[in-house]
Design an enzyme around this catalytic site. Structure first.
Site, PDB file in Angstrom:
ATOM      1  N   ASP A 170      11.899  73.861  19.688  1.00 35.56           N
ATOM      2  CA  ASP A 170      11.038  72.763  20.115  1.00 35.56           C
ATOM      3  C   ASP A 170      10.869  71.757  18.959  1.00 35.56           C
ATOM      4  OD1 ASP A 170       9.303  71.499  21.917  1.00 35.56           O
ATOM      5  OD2 ASP A 170       7.567  72.697  21.328  1.00 35.56           O
ATOM      6  N   HIS A 171      10.944  70.469  19.259  1.00 39.09           N
ATOM      7  CA  HIS A 171      10.675  69.400  18.282  1.00 39.09           C
ATOM      8  C   HIS A 171      11.364  69.561  16.926  1.00 39.09           C
ATOM      9  CE1 HIS A 171       7.751  67.258  20.748  1.00 39.09           C
ATOM     10  NE2 HIS A 171       7.249  68.419  21.089  1.00 39.09           N
ATOM     11  N   SER A 219       2.328  69.203  28.788  1.00 35.73           N
ATOM     12  CA  SER A 219       2.100  69.356  30.227  1.00 35.73           C
ATOM     13  C   SER A 219       1.241  70.551  30.610  1.00 35.73           C
ATOM     14  CB  SER A 219       3.444  69.408  30.946  1.00 35.73           C
ATOM     15  OG  SER A 219       4.033  68.118  30.877  1.00 35.73           O
ATOM     16  N   ILE A 222       4.778  73.915  28.079  1.00 36.78           N
ATOM     17  CA  ILE A 222       3.416  74.461  28.157  1.00 36.78           C
ATOM     18  C   ILE A 222       3.149  75.397  26.986  1.00 36.78           C
ATOM     19  CG2 ILE A 222       1.860  75.936  29.510  1.00 36.78           C
ATOM     20  CD1 ILE A 222       3.302  74.874  32.029  1.00 36.78           C
TER      21      ILE A 222
HETATM   22  P1  13P Z   1       0.805  71.432  25.703  1.00 38.11           P
HETATM   23  O1  13P Z   1       0.041  71.256  24.426  1.00 38.11           O
HETATM   24  O2  13P Z   1       0.299  70.520  26.781  1.00 38.11           O
HETATM   25  O3  13P Z   1       0.849  72.838  26.178  1.00 38.11           O
HETATM   26  O4  13P Z   1       2.320  70.954  25.434  1.00 38.11           O
HETATM   27  C1  13P Z   1       3.250  71.775  24.774  1.00 38.11           C
HETATM   28  C2  13P Z   1       4.494  71.035  24.382  1.00 38.11           C
HETATM   29  O5  13P Z   1       4.788  69.935  24.819  1.00 38.11           O
HETATM   30  C3  13P Z   1       5.373  71.716  23.412  1.00 38.11           C
HETATM   31  O6  13P Z   1       6.479  70.932  23.049  1.00 38.11           O
HETATM   32  O1  G3H Z   2       4.893  70.923  19.993  1.00 38.99           O
HETATM   33  C1  G3H Z   2       3.790  71.332  20.271  1.00 38.99           C
HETATM   34  C2  G3H Z   2       3.520  72.737  20.627  1.00 38.99           C
HETATM   35  O2  G3H Z   2       2.286  72.834  21.280  1.00 38.99           O
HETATM   36  C3  G3H Z   2       3.592  73.617  19.413  1.00 38.99           C
HETATM   37  O3  G3H Z   2       2.465  73.508  18.633  1.00 38.99           O
HETATM   38  O4  G3H Z   2       3.236  73.041  16.298  1.00 38.99           O
HETATM   39  O5  G3H Z   2       1.031  74.177  16.746  1.00 38.99           O
HETATM   40  O6  G3H Z   2       3.182  75.394  17.142  1.00 38.99           O
HETATM   41  P1  G3H Z   2       2.488  74.054  17.106  1.00 38.99           P
HETATM   42 ZN    ZN Z   3       6.203  68.849  22.828  1.00 38.26          ZN
END
Ligand code: 13P
Ligand code: G3H
Ligand code: ZN
Ligand code: NA
Length: 328
Positions: A82-83, A233, A275
């Site tokens: 993620d990201h 989301s 999520i």
């Molecule tokens: P939420 O914070 O809405 O659960 O989003 C998570 C998200 O977009 C992780 O990349």
């Molecule tokens: O990208 C956002 C997610 O909710 C992850 O959050 O960076 O605190 O692990 P985090």
């Molecule tokens: Zn995100």
């Protein structure tokens, strides 16, 4: 089995459903997601943020997900980063065995400066080149997550644009999206429509002026064959906030993305729905309740069990609501 994300998203598009992508940081979250997927016969996308890698360590995350794959051989599982903030980070994830990566080039590597369009195209294209060679899926992002109520970037979890943003930055432009997909050849496109990460997304139940499902429809019209991704989301269920408050928590009034809005978005090309927050809220409510009701208990297994069950409950709901159930 571990599968590429592209494979799952193509099937979801063909059959008109969405797949929740749940963030994972520990054993109980991984188990909750797998139990929910097994119960509903759903394909799984588990994703690890930079924060998750820092918390658990890459090796632990890798083998937790590997354990899930081995324990549930009949369920397809995507291990998604993620990201990712740079091509180097994405390359690292690929080397570690992730089957999908996100190159988030909407921001510079510092995670807070808005990147210009050419930078985003350049880094995303680079990641597509290296990932596709080895069968790994790539998600990119165009537009900045943030609030259309305050015109502020997404700051709650520490990464997000600094300062005031413009409407143009907070809503992905359909024409630019088409150009971005053509130039990068990515597999899935994360868009900005007024959502943000964390629990504090909206100060009221969102209406079309602050959560733009109509913008999704415009993007889908321009890019009917592109898999769209909604970040931020979580639905922030009011009953979970109430449970947290009842058992000593202090959370302000807040609203998330209503499930019925996500269901509408799934009709217009949204295939991956991120999520994290809802699972956090569910686990926190369960742990707070447990300690309030059992002040003398101290075995982590005893309080993590209801936390895991609450997380599973959220996952079962979303697999059912998004139409994922029955598609493993
Ligand atoms: P939420 O914070 O809405 O659960 O989003 C998570 C998200 O977009 C992780 O990349
Ligand atoms: O990208 C956002 C997610 O909710 C992850 O959050 O960076 O605190 O692990 P985090
Ligand atoms: Zn995100
Ligand atoms: Na927020």
């Amino acid at each position: 089995a571990l599968v590429s994300m592209r494979q799952l998203l193509d099937h979801a598009a063909e059959h008109g459903y969405g797949i929740p992508a749940f963030n994972v940081n520990n054993l109980e979250q991984v188990q909750a997601i797998m139990e929910a997927a097994a119960e509903t016969d759903s394909p799984v996308i588990m994703q690890a943020s930079a924060g998750a890698r820092k918390y658990a360590g890459e090796g632990f995350l890798k083998y937790l997900i590997q354990a899930a794959v081995e324990s549930y051989p009949h369920i397809p599982v995507v291990m998604h980063q993620d990201h990712g903030q740079s091509p180097a980070i994405c390359q690292g994830a690929i080397n570690l065995g992730f089957s999908s990566v996100m190159m988030d080039g909407s921001l510079k590597e510092d995670g807070k400066t808005i990147a210009d369009y050419e930078y985003n195209v350049d880094v995303t294209r680079k990641v597509v080149d290296m990932a596709h060679k080895v069968g790994v899926t790539v998600e990119g992002e165009l537009g900045c997550l943030g609030s259309l109520e305050t015109m502020q970037g997404d700051k709650e979890d520490g990464h997000g644009a600094d300062g005031k943003l413009t409407m143009d930055q907070l809503l992905t432009d359909p024409e630019q999206a088409a150009d971005f997909v053509r130039k990068t050849q990515l597999d899935a496109l994360a868009i900005a429509i007024g959502t943000s990460h964390g629990a504090y997304k909206f100060t009221r139940k969102p209406t079309g002026d602050i959560l733009s499902i109509s913008r999704i429809k415009e993007i889908h019209k321009r890019l009917p064959n592109t898999h769209l991704v909604m970040h931020g989301s979580s639905s922030v269920p009011q009953e979970l906030l109430a449970e947290i408050r009842e058992f000593g928590g202090d959370m302000k009034e807040t609203y998330g993305v209503p499930v019925e809005e996500i269901q509408e978005a799934i009709k217009y090309g949204v295939r991956k729905i991120n999520i994290d927050t809802d699972i956090r809220l569910a686990m926190t409510g369960a742990v707070r309740r447990f300690f309030a009701e059992n002040p003398s208990k101290f075995d982590p297994r005893e309080y993590l069990k209801p936390a895991r069950a609450a997380a599973k409950g959220i996952c079962v709901k979303r697999y059912t609501e998004f139409g994922t159930a029955g598609n493993a």
